[in-house]
Motif scaffolding. Structure first.
Motif, mmCIF file in Angstrom:
data_model
loop_
_atom_site.group_PDB
_atom_site.id
_atom_site.type_symbol
_atom_site.label_atom_id
_atom_site.label_comp_id
_atom_site.label_asym_id
_atom_site.label_seq_id
_atom_site.Cartn_x
_atom_site.Cartn_y
_atom_site.Cartn_z
ATOM 1 N N UNK A 28 0.853 -1.185 0.000
ATOM 2 C CA UNK A 28 0.000 0.000 0.000
ATOM 3 C C UNK A 28 0.889 1.236 0.000
ATOM 4 N N UNK A 29 0.408 2.298 -0.616
ATOM 5 C CA UNK A 29 1.183 3.528 -0.755
ATOM 6 C C UNK A 29 0.435 4.657 -0.060
ATOM 7 N N UNK A 30 1.036 5.218 0.971
ATOM 8 C CA UNK A 30 0.427 6.327 1.712
ATOM 9 C C UNK A 30 1.406 7.495 1.754
ATOM 10 N N UNK A 31 0.988 8.623 1.243
ATOM 11 C CA UNK A 31 1.769 9.860 1.308
ATOM 12 C C UNK A 31 1.196 10.749 2.406
ATOM 13 N N UNK A 32 2.081 11.498 3.044
ATOM 14 C CA UNK A 32 1.624 12.423 4.085
ATOM 15 C C UNK A 32 2.414 13.711 3.996
ATOM 16 N N UNK A 33 1.697 14.832 4.057
ATOM 17 C CA UNK A 33 2.328 16.146 4.116
ATOM 18 C C UNK A 33 2.307 16.630 5.560
ATOM 19 N N UNK A 90 5.084 2.813 3.109
ATOM 20 C CA UNK A 90 4.758 1.630 2.332
ATOM 21 C C UNK A 90 4.589 0.454 3.283
ATOM 22 N N UNK A 91 3.508 -0.283 3.138
ATOM 23 C CA UNK A 91 3.304 -1.441 3.997
ATOM 24 C C UNK A 91 2.796 -2.598 3.146
ATOM 25 N N UNK A 92 3.330 -3.753 3.468
ATOM 26 C CA UNK A 92 2.969 -4.968 2.735
ATOM 27 C C UNK A 92 1.483 -5.246 2.884
ATOM 28 N N UNK A 93 0.805 -5.480 1.790
ATOM 29 C CA UNK A 93 -0.626 -5.712 1.806
ATOM 30 C C UNK A 93 -0.956 -6.948 2.648
ATOM 31 N N UNK A 94 -0.049 -7.899 2.658
ATOM 32 C CA UNK A 94 -0.300 -9.175 3.336
ATOM 33 C C UNK A 94 0.256 -9.216 4.745
#
Length: 467
Positions: free
Chosen positions: A424-429, A462-466
């Motif tokens: 998963x892709x998470x961006x944060x400002x 970034x975190x592994x979906x599984x």
């Protein structure tokens, strides 16, 4: 785009609401055996320590006599609203000092400050140099220790760990005539104690093991502090703030003294040694028997923190890097290099600085944001990996999770070759408190990702979906 904005606002609101109430601490802390860059709580999980500290969160300090009463509950409300979980609880051995030389632009016209309460009773006979009864250094002031316990307990109930500062060595070095207002000045106590063994008017020999009677009084005080808070699970200790380099053996002695006194008690707590002012070396901290340390800028701790590799738990503190200063970059760089960032905060400006100065908001906020990431990651498994991200600021459990900071530019290349899995892709400002969730990406190779926030700083998770 509106959906992304709404999601960002919702997440931030949930973070704020969750942090206002907090959960009690789960200590006492111990060095995490699987990742000694951090402490672990009683669950065995690593804990990131981060937060703001202010000079008068234990003793009242400020213009006037008595000084203004500090609103500690308001301070705790403020800390929890920012999602902070750590403070240094300051002591101040002198009962008065003049702040003019340290902050000529202080907003208070009266720069002469008093401090209250003190650990010892003022019984006389005789009058001290501040015009009040002399101290009896064999008689403890119950109000001081009652306040200490109450405040550490209140912090515990808010999920805040507290490092209790035992001695304060900066003041008598930097404040002209400061020893005049110290209880160990011969004119200020009834016990015949004089810490100024060399007669230079500074009294720094109090912290050098050269006066056995002084050391005995200090050890009795340390025992009293431990007896007061030993059963509380959110306690750490700090020997002394920025004491002089010649205090090394005294500080080592006090660290070992605490370890020995607590070993047969119900709980044992971590002990810290912080930067020695002026002219101290970070290696002295690493060589100490302390569990945690706070270094100075030697080695890049301000702009490009090194990986401490778990030699000590490092609480990187703006106090020892800038004094009053710091920036948001330092928070995220420190976190991505396996450190625990803490901020010396001017807070309401009663003593030094401007009240709630907005220039420090990015630091305050980012510490809370970083803690939220630490709490959702498997922090125990996360270690610095310069080589896995082109920005070089990457805390990762390769193949599972990656926390990456982008101090410049709008894209980063991440080596995900360690596992052919989806992330998963998470961006944060951290400046806008906005999140962006993007489509999953496939591992197994290096991937270049572009920030949705343009050229401004960004955090990528970034975190592994599984996982």
């Amino acid at each position: 785009m509106n959906a992304f904005k709404n999601l960002s606002l919702l997440v931030v609101c949930l973070l704020i609401c969750a942090s206002v109430f907090g959960e009690p601490t789960n200590g006492p802390l111990q060095v995490c055996p699987d990742n000694p860059r951090y402490f672990a709580d009683q669950s065995g999980e690593a804990v990131l320590l981060t937060g703001s500290h202010v000079w008068y969160n234990l003793v009242d300090m400020g213009p006037g006599d008595p000084p203004p009463v500090f609103d500690y509950e308001k301070y705790l409300d403020w800390m929890t609203s920012l999602n902070h979980n750590f403070m240094r609880m300051w002591t101040w051995e002198m009962v008065a000092w003049d702040t003019e030389g340290n902050n000529p632009k202080n907003r208070n016209e009266n720069t002469f400050h008093t401090v209250h309460p003190s650990p010892w009773k003022r019984t006389g006979p005789g009058i001290a140099l501040d015009g009040k009864p002399r101290f009896d250094l064999t008689a403890f002031n119950p109000d001081y220790f009652k306040r200490l316990r109450e405040r550490v307990t209140a912090a515990r109930d808010r999920g805040i760990y507290v490092s209790i500062m035992l001695f304060e060595g900066w003041a008598m070095q930097r404040i002209e005539g400061g020893f005049k207002y110290h209880p160990f000045h011969p004119s200020n106590n009834k016990n015949g104690i004089n810490a100024d063994a060399n007669g230079d008017g500074k009294g720094l020999e109090a912290y050098e093991l050269v006066i056995p009677a002084v050391t005995a009084i200090q050890e009795a005080f340390v025992k009293k502090v431990i007896d007061t808070v030993n059963d509380l699970d959110n306690v750490l200790y700090e020997i002394s703030n920025e004491n002089h380099p010649e205090s090394t053996e005294w500080q080592y002695h006090m660290i070992n003294f605490i370890h020995n006194y607590e070993k047969d008690k119900p709980a044992q707590h971590p002990v810290g040694m912080t930067f020695q002012f002026k002219g101290g070396a970070n290696q002295t901290l690493f060589d100490s028997p302390a569990e945690w340390i706070s270094p100075n800028n030697e080695g890049g701790y301000r702009d490009n923190p090194p990986d401490g590799k778990g030699k000590k738990v490092i609480l990187t503190d703006t106090d020892h890097l800038w004094g009053i200063g710091g920036n948001m970059d330092w928070v995220w760089k420190s976190v991505c290099r396996g450190m625990n960032p803490i901020f010396m905060d001017p807070y309401d400006g009663i003593v030094l600085g401007k009240p709630f100065d907005p220039q420090w908001e990015p630091i305050r906020n980012s510490m809370g944001y970083a803690l939220r990431y630490a709490e959702k990651m498997n922090l125990t498994a996360m270690t610095p990996h310069y080589e896995l991200a082109s920005s070089e600021y990457c805390l990762a459990n390769p193949g599972s999770e990656y926390l990456i900071y982008l101090p410049t530019g709008n894209e980063v290349t991440v080596d995900l070759s360690g596992a052919e899995t989806a992330y998963t892709v998470e961006w944060f400002s951290p400046l806008k408190a906005q999140f962006r969730i993007e489509s999953d990406i496939k591992g197994g190779a290096s991937r270049t990702l572009k920030s949705p926030f343009g050229e401004e700083v960004a955090v990528l998770y970034l975190s592994c979906v599984e996982k």
